[in-house]
Design an enzyme around this catalytic site. Structure first.
Site, PDB file in Angstrom:
ATOM      1  N   GLU A  19     -34.050 -38.018 -88.633  1.00  0.00           N
ATOM      2  CA  GLU A  19     -34.949 -37.451 -87.923  1.00  0.00           C
ATOM      3  C   GLU A  19     -34.342 -37.108 -87.180  1.00  0.00           C
ATOM      4  OE1 GLU A  19     -38.469 -38.756 -85.439  1.00  0.00           O
ATOM      5  OE2 GLU A  19     -40.128 -37.319 -86.553  1.00  0.00           O
ATOM      6  N   TYR A  38     -36.881 -29.274 -83.107  1.00  0.00           N
ATOM      7  CA  TYR A  38     -37.039 -30.579 -84.514  1.00  0.00           C
ATOM      8  C   TYR A  38     -36.488 -30.790 -85.555  1.00  0.00           C
ATOM      9  CZ  TYR A  38     -39.755 -33.945 -87.626  1.00  0.00           C
ATOM     10  OH  TYR A  38     -39.916 -34.887 -88.231  1.00  0.00           O
TER      11      TYR A  38
END
Ligand code: GDP
Ligand code: MN
Length: 424
Positions: free
Chosen positions: A234, A146
């Protein structure tokens, strides 16, 4: 509209829901994954290759093209909507041959996709991204990470947030295992430093070529973030492929609205079909509007006053039905546009107009309210108008003498009391 503020909240960047909502609203234009990947690619960020399509036939052509370009035999069909969690909702499917590409494209195109971020009504899928399968087997297991970049307002600089727990719900990771989230703050005067990129790649447990690729990936990503005036990146997941390439499988990019004037080609990426129709109508009238779930509509000038007004509504026992900032130049047109938008919301049981007469004089706003009221005609909900500042008394007088069902108030606490009475 509501999903991405949770990222800020859960990562502890912003504690207050309304403030995060406001910040997200004011500084974001959302784009699709395929558009975000095009941007990233142009800055040298490696991405999962794909071609966007709007029909099953185009999807099949896209798959053939991808096969020719990358050699991939499997394809991922990815619904393009302005919300994440698509995999969970059935909007991302793996096709292992061309027949399945057609079949799955038919299935996903036109579906009403419900994900944890869309709300129960879901979003209609108008476009799909046909992408190469990047989870192919090889010398090592593919591994998901991530990465996000955003502005940390409290520290006054950008922060890179990284976690080994990619592909997962990052809010849950932040809540259950906060030690698995690392943050690297970037000094704006020197930018991302090599030691910082290495620190993240090291925390990911990478070595050899994958380590070098991750460092390169981070630099390209950060460069892209700064260059396009993004307000959020993101990438979840970032993937280490089985042959040690690092690439972006997913990409959520928000752009800072205030910078769009200098990125014409990015401004053109806006997809109105993805936005709330009332919010589109509001922005066309120069109003900042966010729909909420409550029953008291509010029309206010200035974001700070709007937030204070929402607090007052809550304190008086109501729930704000919206955030609406008519901006500095409140006049008959903007007030009318605001009225019309608020009145389209069937939940609204009362409207509180709270305008501070600074640049705009209260008597002019009062005339605007009366004019707009008369023009719209049949307004069934009580309207409480609080005008404070320049010519406040004259404003209250105009409203009082208008003969319309408008309740004037000068003090905020009177306004709250009137709202309470109206709701009773
Ligand atoms: P999101 O669900 O909206 O966040 O969409 P993502 O683009 O992140 O994809 C969700 C999940 O789909 C990923 O975490 C992967 O597990 C899976 N996925 C995406 N691309 C591929 C692929 O190329 N091959 C395979 N097998 N799975 C993929
Ligand atoms: Mn994702």
């Amino acid at each position: 509209m509501f999903y991405s503020y949770t990222i800020y909240l859960f990562l502890g960047i912003i504690q207050n829901r309304i403030i995060s909502l406001f910040i997200i609203y004011h500084f974001k234009m959302n784009i699709h994954e395929y558009q975000a990947k095009d941007i990233l690619k142009s800055y040298g960020v490696r991405v999962q290759e794909g071609v966007v399509a709007t029909t099953p036939q185009a999807a099949l052509d896209a798959a053939r093209q991808l096969n020719a370009e990358t050699g991939t035999k499997w394809f991922v069909i990815k619904a393009q909507i302005h919300a994440g969690g698509r995999g969970k909702g059935g909007g991302i499917k793996l096709a292992k041959n061309y027949e399945q590409v057609t079949e799955l494209s038919k299935q996903i195109l036109g579906m009403q996709l419900v994900t944890p971020q869309t709300g129960p009504e879901g979003k209609k899928v108008h476009k799909i991204l046909v992408a190469e399968d990047v989870y192919y087997p090889g010398e090592s297991e593919p591994k998901e990470y991530y990465l996000s970049i955003m502005l940390d307002r409290a520290k006054g600089c950008n922060v890179i947030i990284a976690s080994t727990e990619g592909g997962m719900d990052i809010e849950a990771v932040a809540h259950d295992t906060p030690e698995k989230i690392i943050k690297e703050w970037i000094d704006p005067s020197v930018g991302l430093q090599p030691f910082q990129a290495r620190k993240i790649a090291f925390a990911f447990g990478l070595e050899g070529n994958a380590f070098k690729e991750m460092v390169k990936f981070l630099f390209a990503l950060y460069k892209a973030y700064e260059s396009i005036d993004a307000s959020l990146f993101e990438i979840n997941p970032v993937l280490k492929t089985s042959d040690n390439k690092i690439l972006a499988v997913d990409a959520k990019v928000n752009l800072d609205d205030n910078s769009l004037f200098r990125h014409k080609e990015l401004a053109d990426m806006r997809d109105l079909a993805e936005e709330d129709p009332l919010e589109v109508e509001a922005s066309a009238s120069g109003l900042n509007y966010v729909k909420l779930d409550g029953n008291v509509g509010c029309m206010v000038n200035g974001a700070g006053l709007a937030m204070a007004t929402m607090d007052i509504i809550k304190l008086s026992g109501g729930e704000p039905a919206n955030f609406l900032d008519v901006g500095g130049g409140a006049n008959a047109q903007t007030v009318e546009a605001g009225f019309r938008i608020i009145l389209q919301d069937p939940n609204v049981k009362a409207i509180l107009i709270n305008i501070f007469g600074g640049i705009v004089r209260c008597d002019r706003v009062a005339n605007g309210v009366v004019e707009a009221y008369k023009k719209i005609g049949d307004i069934k909900v009580p309207i409480i108008v609080r005008l404070q500042g320049t010519n406040a008394e004259e404003g209250a007088k105009i409203l009082g003498e208008s003969g319309l069902k408008i309740t004037p108030a000068i003090l905020l606490k009177d306004a709250a009391q009137r709202v309470k009475e109206a709701m009773a």
